[in-house]
Design a protein around this motif. Structure first.
Motif, short mmCIF file in Angstrom:
data_model
loop_
_atom_site.label_atom_id
_atom_site.label_comp_id
_atom_site.label_asym_id
_atom_site.label_seq_id
_atom_site.Cartn_x
_atom_site.Cartn_y
_atom_site.Cartn_z
N LEU A 156 0.86 -1.18 0.00
CA LEU A 156 0.00 0.00 0.00
C LEU A 156 0.90 1.23 0.00
O LEU A 156 1.86 1.30 0.77
CB LEU A 156 -0.89 0.00 1.25
N SER A 157 0.57 2.20 -0.86
CA SER A 157 1.34 3.43 -0.91
C SER A 157 0.40 4.60 -0.61
O SER A 157 -0.68 4.71 -1.20
CB SER A 157 1.96 3.60 -2.30
N VAL A 158 0.82 5.46 0.32
CA VAL A 158 -0.04 6.54 0.80
C VAL A 158 0.79 7.81 0.91
O VAL A 158 1.99 7.77 1.26
CB VAL A 158 -0.63 6.19 2.18
N GLN A 159 0.16 8.92 0.65
CA GLN A 159 0.86 10.20 0.80
C GLN A 159 0.85 10.63 2.27
O GLN A 159 -0.13 10.41 3.00
CB GLN A 159 0.18 11.27 -0.05
N GLU A 160 1.94 11.23 2.68
CA GLU A 160 2.06 11.75 4.04
C GLU A 160 0.87 12.64 4.37
O GLU A 160 0.45 13.47 3.56
CB GLU A 160 3.36 12.54 4.16
N PRO A 173 -2.91 10.98 11.03
CA PRO A 173 -2.41 11.07 9.66
C PRO A 173 -1.20 10.17 9.48
O PRO A 173 -0.45 9.92 10.43
CB PRO A 173 -2.01 12.54 9.56
N SER A 174 -0.99 9.69 8.30
CA SER A 174 0.16 8.83 8.02
C SER A 174 1.43 9.67 7.99
O SER A 174 1.43 10.81 7.51
CB SER A 174 -0.02 8.13 6.67
N GLN A 175 2.51 9.05 8.50
CA GLN A 175 3.81 9.72 8.55
C GLN A 175 4.86 8.83 7.88
O GLN A 175 4.72 7.59 7.88
CB GLN A 175 4.21 9.98 10.01
N ALA A 235 4.03 2.02 2.44
CA ALA A 235 5.01 3.06 2.10
C ALA A 235 4.30 4.41 2.20
O ALA A 235 3.30 4.64 1.49
CB ALA A 235 5.58 2.84 0.71
N VAL A 236 4.79 5.27 3.06
CA VAL A 236 4.24 6.62 3.19
C VAL A 236 5.25 7.58 2.58
O VAL A 236 6.39 7.69 3.05
CB VAL A 236 3.99 6.98 4.66
N HIS A 237 4.84 8.27 1.54
CA HIS A 237 5.77 9.14 0.83
C HIS A 237 5.38 10.60 1.04
O HIS A 237 4.20 10.93 1.19
CB HIS A 237 5.83 8.77 -0.65
N PRO A 238 6.41 11.46 1.05
CA PRO A 238 6.16 12.90 1.31
C PRO A 238 5.29 13.52 0.22
O PRO A 238 5.26 13.06 -0.91
CB PRO A 238 7.56 13.51 1.31
#
Lengths: 115, 113
Positions: free
Chosen positions: B11-15, B79-81, B110-113
């Protein structure tokens, strides 16, 4: 540190060799578990000790796998005549007691590679 | 026979956004559920748990929801970090025993900036 430690961290064995993996649980923890984690999978239960008594060994995949905890603290997982399918990370966990309210603390694991 | 399933390997998520990780189980005898977080070269660490008598448990940014009828649970991170980037394992257990854990295969977040 005060956490669960395992040694060695990495072990390479030739097929047919015997290996011994060590787990030092948190001091005073009654319960000790061994899990096997194959690549891309979650940990799978192998065996459980309560103090020195091995109460469940239902997860041991074959009679080549043997675990002991003779004094109720340090535990050793022994694998005889290793096979390629034994390659995995072996995780040890300990908890204060057997109930669900007792958190299991995991060690970093031993990565076993059988060539 | 997988008793605990995590069908999303990654899973990929934005910060700053919400991360939702899902888990299904088949054994109706399970009555205690846990989420563990794992960084590379480390052992899993406990994150949050829920008993089957509840349908929600919250701890800071982490909330676990349990739907017993659907045999489904989910972990929400809000919130995701970036530091949340890890593999998350769902696990199940039965009360009355010694807390033998049955794990899913894990979801890599994976949490990406």
């Amino acid at each position: 540190g005060a956490g669960v430690s395992q040694s060695p961290r990495y072990k390479v064995a030739k097929r047919g060799q015997d290996v011994a993996l060590r787990c030092d649980p948190i001091s005073g923890h009654v319960s000790l578990f061994w899990y096997q984690q194959a690549l891309g999978q979650g940990p799978e239960f192998l065996t459980y000790f309560q103090n020195e008594a091995q109460l469940d060994k239902s997860g041991l995949p074959s009679d080549r796998f043997f675990a002991e905890r003779p004094e109720g603290s340090v535990s050793t997982l022994k694998i005889q005549r290793t096979q390629q399918e034994d390659s995995a990370v072996y995780l040890c966990a300990s908890s204060q007691g057997p109930g669900i309210n007792n958190e299991q603390f995991f060690g970093p694991g031993t990565r076993l590679t059988v060539l | 026979d997988q008793q605990v399933k995590q069908n999303s390997p990654s899973l990929s998520v934005q910060e700053g956004r919400i991360s939702i990780l899902n888990c299904d189980y088949t054994n109706s005898m399970f009555d205690y559920f846990l989420w563990y977080k794992k960084y590379p070269a480390e052992g899993p660490t406990f994150l949050i748990s829920i008993s089957s008598i509840k349908d929600k448990n919250e701890d800071g940014r982490f909330t676990v929801f349990l739907n017993k009828s659907a045999k489904h649970l989910s972990l929400h991170i809000v919130p995701s970090q970036p530091g949340d980037s890890a593999v998350y394992f769902c696990a199940a257990s039965k009360t009355g025993g010694y807390n033998k854990l049955i794990f899913g295969a894990g979801t890599r977040l994976a949490v990406h900036p």
